[in-house]
Design an enzyme around this catalytic site. Structure first.
Site, PDB file in Angstrom:
ATOM      1  N   LYS A  13      52.929  19.564  67.619  1.00  0.00           N
ATOM      2  CA  LYS A  13      53.778  20.308  68.567  1.00  0.00           C
ATOM      3  C   LYS A  13      52.975  20.768  69.787  1.00  0.00           C
ATOM      4  CE  LYS A  13      54.999  23.448  65.531  1.00  0.00           C
ATOM      5  NZ  LYS A  13      54.220  23.000  64.370  1.00  0.00           N
ATOM      6  N   ARG A  88      61.695  29.922  63.654  1.00  0.00           N
ATOM      7  CA  ARG A  88      61.105  29.432  62.414  1.00  0.00           C
ATOM      8  C   ARG A  88      61.926  29.812  61.191  1.00  0.00           C
ATOM      9  NH1 ARG A  88      55.559  28.872  64.157  1.00  0.00           N
ATOM     10  NH2 ARG A  88      54.284  28.006  62.498  1.00  0.00           N
ATOM     11  N   ARG A 127      41.426  19.820  63.257  1.00  0.00           N
ATOM     12  CA  ARG A 127      41.732  20.253  64.640  1.00  0.00           C
ATOM     13  C   ARG A 127      40.617  21.133  65.200  1.00  0.00           C
ATOM     14  NH1 ARG A 127      47.255  23.065  65.523  1.00  0.00           N
ATOM     15  NH2 ARG A 127      46.648  24.015  63.576  1.00  0.00           N
ATOM     16  N   ARG A 160      40.505  27.058  64.184  1.00  0.00           N
ATOM     17  CA  ARG A 160      41.349  28.224  63.903  1.00  0.00           C
ATOM     18  C   ARG A 160      41.100  28.735  62.490  1.00  0.00           C
ATOM     19  NH1 ARG A 160      47.407  26.746  65.759  1.00  0.00           N
ATOM     20  NH2 ARG A 160      47.884  27.554  63.698  1.00  0.00           N
ATOM     21  N   ARG A 171      51.065  27.176  54.552  1.00  0.00           N
ATOM     22  CA  ARG A 171      51.902  27.090  55.766  1.00  0.00           C
ATOM     23  C   ARG A 171      52.934  25.966  55.627  1.00  0.00           C
ATOM     24  NH1 ARG A 171      47.163  26.504  59.773  1.00  0.00           N
ATOM     25  NH2 ARG A 171      48.728  25.681  61.194  1.00  0.00           N
TER      26      ARG A 171
HETATM   27  P1  AP5 Z   1      48.742  20.188  66.984  1.00  0.00           P
HETATM   28  O1  AP5 Z   1      49.400  19.637  68.194  1.00  0.00           O
HETATM   29  O2  AP5 Z   1      47.750  21.274  67.189  1.00  0.00           O
HETATM   30  O3  AP5 Z   1      49.835  20.591  65.875  1.00  0.00           O
HETATM   31  P2  AP5 Z   1      50.926  21.738  65.832  1.00  0.00           P
HETATM   32  O4  AP5 Z   1      52.201  21.110  65.366  1.00  0.00           O
HETATM   33  O5  AP5 Z   1      50.968  22.493  67.125  1.00  0.00           O
HETATM   34  O6  AP5 Z   1      50.330  22.597  64.648  1.00  0.00           O
HETATM   35  P3  AP5 Z   1      50.110  24.156  64.456  1.00  0.00           P
HETATM   36  O7  AP5 Z   1      49.227  24.261  63.239  1.00  0.00           O
HETATM   37  O8  AP5 Z   1      49.642  24.831  65.691  1.00  0.00           O
HETATM   38  O9  AP5 Z   1      51.526  24.611  64.095  1.00  0.00           O
HETATM   39  P4  AP5 Z   1      51.895  25.875  63.388  1.00  0.00           P
HETATM   40  O10 AP5 Z   1      53.376  25.834  63.565  1.00  0.00           O
HETATM   41  O11 AP5 Z   1      51.427  26.010  61.989  1.00  0.00           O
HETATM   42  O12 AP5 Z   1      51.083  27.016  64.171  1.00  0.00           O
HETATM   43  P5  AP5 Z   1      51.524  28.239  65.058  1.00  0.00           P
HETATM   44  O13 AP5 Z   1      50.429  28.544  65.973  1.00  0.00           O
HETATM   45  O14 AP5 Z   1      52.896  28.037  65.610  1.00  0.00           O
HETATM   46  O15 AP5 Z   1      48.067  18.965  66.190  1.00  0.00           O
HETATM   47  C1  AP5 Z   1      47.346  19.151  64.993  1.00  0.00           C
HETATM   48  C2  AP5 Z   1      46.138  18.212  64.973  1.00  0.00           C
HETATM   49  O16 AP5 Z   1      46.579  16.867  64.885  1.00  0.00           O
HETATM   50  C3  AP5 Z   1      45.281  18.301  66.238  1.00  0.00           C
HETATM   51  O17 AP5 Z   1      43.939  18.191  65.883  1.00  0.00           O
HETATM   52  C4  AP5 Z   1      45.731  17.093  67.077  1.00  0.00           C
HETATM   53  O18 AP5 Z   1      44.679  16.600  67.906  1.00  0.00           O
HETATM   54  C5  AP5 Z   1      46.130  16.100  66.008  1.00  0.00           C
HETATM   55  N1  AP5 Z   1      47.244  15.249  66.437  1.00  0.00           N
HETATM   56  C6  AP5 Z   1      48.327  15.620  67.168  1.00  0.00           C
HETATM   57  N2  AP5 Z   1      49.151  14.567  67.356  1.00  0.00           N
HETATM   58  C7  AP5 Z   1      48.589  13.524  66.704  1.00  0.00           C
HETATM   59  C8  AP5 Z   1      48.978  12.159  66.513  1.00  0.00           C
HETATM   60  N3  AP5 Z   1      50.118  11.669  67.056  1.00  0.00           N
HETATM   61  N4  AP5 Z   1      48.158  11.357  65.783  1.00  0.00           N
HETATM   62  C9  AP5 Z   1      47.002  11.844  65.239  1.00  0.00           C
HETATM   63  N5  AP5 Z   1      46.591  13.131  65.379  1.00  0.00           N
HETATM   64  C10 AP5 Z   1      47.366  13.959  66.104  1.00  0.00           C
HETATM   65  O19 AP5 Z   1      51.679  29.403  63.965  1.00  0.00           O
HETATM   66  C11 AP5 Z   1      50.547  29.968  63.309  1.00  0.00           C
HETATM   67  C12 AP5 Z   1      50.983  31.189  62.503  1.00  0.00           C
HETATM   68  O20 AP5 Z   1      51.556  32.185  63.383  1.00  0.00           O
HETATM   69  C13 AP5 Z   1      52.091  30.951  61.453  1.00  0.00           C
HETATM   70  O21 AP5 Z   1      51.543  30.498  60.223  1.00  0.00           O
HETATM   71  C14 AP5 Z   1      52.726  32.347  61.356  1.00  0.00           C
HETATM   72  O22 AP5 Z   1      51.955  33.216  60.550  1.00  0.00           O
HETATM   73  C15 AP5 Z   1      52.657  32.865  62.784  1.00  0.00           C
HETATM   74  N6  AP5 Z   1      53.875  32.571  63.570  1.00  0.00           N
HETATM   75  C16 AP5 Z   1      53.944  31.816  64.703  1.00  0.00           C
HETATM   76  N7  AP5 Z   1      55.206  31.728  65.157  1.00  0.00           N
HETATM   77  C17 AP5 Z   1      55.972  32.460  64.282  1.00  0.00           C
HETATM   78  C18 AP5 Z   1      57.362  32.730  64.190  1.00  0.00           C
HETATM   79  N8  AP5 Z   1      58.240  32.225  65.091  1.00  0.00           N
HETATM   80  N9  AP5 Z   1      57.795  33.504  63.179  1.00  0.00           N
HETATM   81  C19 AP5 Z   1      56.938  34.019  62.254  1.00  0.00           C
HETATM   82  N10 AP5 Z   1      55.598  33.784  62.272  1.00  0.00           N
HETATM   83  C20 AP5 Z   1      55.115  33.009  63.279  1.00  0.00           C
END
Ligand code: AP5
Ligand code: ZN
Length: 216
Positions: A13, A88, A127, A160, A171
């Site tokens: 994402k 979410r 990552r 991270r 997660r």
């Molecule tokens: P990347 O693009 O970083 O993946 P992502 O989908 O953004 O993953 P996240 O881990 O950031 O998502 P998340 O939803 O868990 O985290 P968030 O910060 O929202 O890609 C991942 C890796 O793969 C990278 O190394 C990239 O280079 C590689 N890659 C990408 N595309 C590729 C491809 N096509 N092929 C190969 N490799 C590839 O949330 C974190 C925490 O915050 C949650 O656990 C929760 O505690 C809290 N939180 C955030 N939002 C909320 C909410 N709305 N409600 C409640 N809690 C929340």
């Protein structure tokens, strides 16, 4: 363009968000980034969010909704925005509907990035992120030219604290239980577009543009 990026942890994402906001010239609203910034700055919000994030649990809905509502009221969101990691839960999605309705606004599309759960742990654990500009890399799939150094700004790359195998596994479980029902929620509203997130990063982006009905 008013968009949501939906998908499990590690689906890509954040990676796709960087391309989308540049193409459509819209602000990127990542609730995860907002919480990480608050943790770094030691704010009250950061203190409240930290434990949940370290365990891979969701931060309580009430905290999240208020932040997003405030952010969407800003002038730069009038023409469009990209929500990444929000909503979410069904509660958050319903709250977003109410906020947008109040603003006389509506979503254009919800982009659902699909990746096999077996690949997600390896993606998240590998990552690396730039401390200075936030660019995302992967040690195997998208490595920087020099190990540990950002290609774009020469900043230091870090991992991270929630990108360890145990927390990522939790997660993914939380995503399946709490977030995946949103696929049906937005399908019923005819907003959902599905994109295969297991292709090359550029190909995933091409498919997103095609699905939105726009080419580069
Ligand atoms: P990347 O693009 O970083 O993946 P992502 O989908 O953004 O993953 P996240 O881990 O950031 O998502 P998340 O939803 O868990 O985290 P968030 O910060 O929202 O890609 C991942 C890796 O793969 C990278 O190394 C990239 O280079 C590689 N890659 C990408 N595309 C590729 C491809 N096509 N092929 C190969 N490799 C590839 O949330 C974190 C925490 O915050 C949650 O656990 C929760 O505690 C809290 N939180 C955030 N939002 C909320 C909410 N709305 N409600 C409640 N809690 C929340
Ligand atoms: Zn950088």
């Amino acid at each position: 363009m008013k968009l949501i990026l939906l998908g499990p942890p590690g689906a890509g994402k954040g990676t796709q968000a960087a391309n989308i906001i540049e193409t459509f010239n819209i602000p990127h609203i990542s609730t995860g980034d907002i919480f990480r910034k608050n943790i770094k700055e030691g704010t009250e919000l950061g203190k409240k969010a930290k434990d949940f994030m370290d365990r891979g649990e969701l931060v309580p809905d009430t905290l999240v909704v208020e932040i997003v509502e405030d952010r969407l009221k800003a002038e730069d969101c009038k023409a469009g925005f990209l929500l990444d990691g929000f909503p979410r839960t069904v509660f958050q999605a319903e709250a977003l509907d109410k906020v947008l309705e109040k603003m006389g606004s509506a979503l254009d599309r919800v982009i659902n990035v699909i990746v096999d759960p077996d690949l997600l742990v390896e993606r998240a654990v590998g990552r690396r992120i730039c401390r200075d500009c936030g660019s995302t890399y992967h040690i195997k799939h998208n490595p920087p030219k020099v190990e540990g150094v950002c290609d774009k700004c020469s900043g230091e790359l870090y991992q991270r604290s929630d990108d360890n195998a145990d927390t990522v596994t939790n997660r993914i479980r939380v995503y399946m239980d709490e977030t995946s029902p949103l696929i049906e929620y937005y399908q019923a509203k005819e907003k959902l577009i599905n994109v295969d997130g297991q292709q090359d990063i550029d190909k995933v982006f091409d498919d997103i543009l095609k699905a939105i009905g726009r080419t580069q």
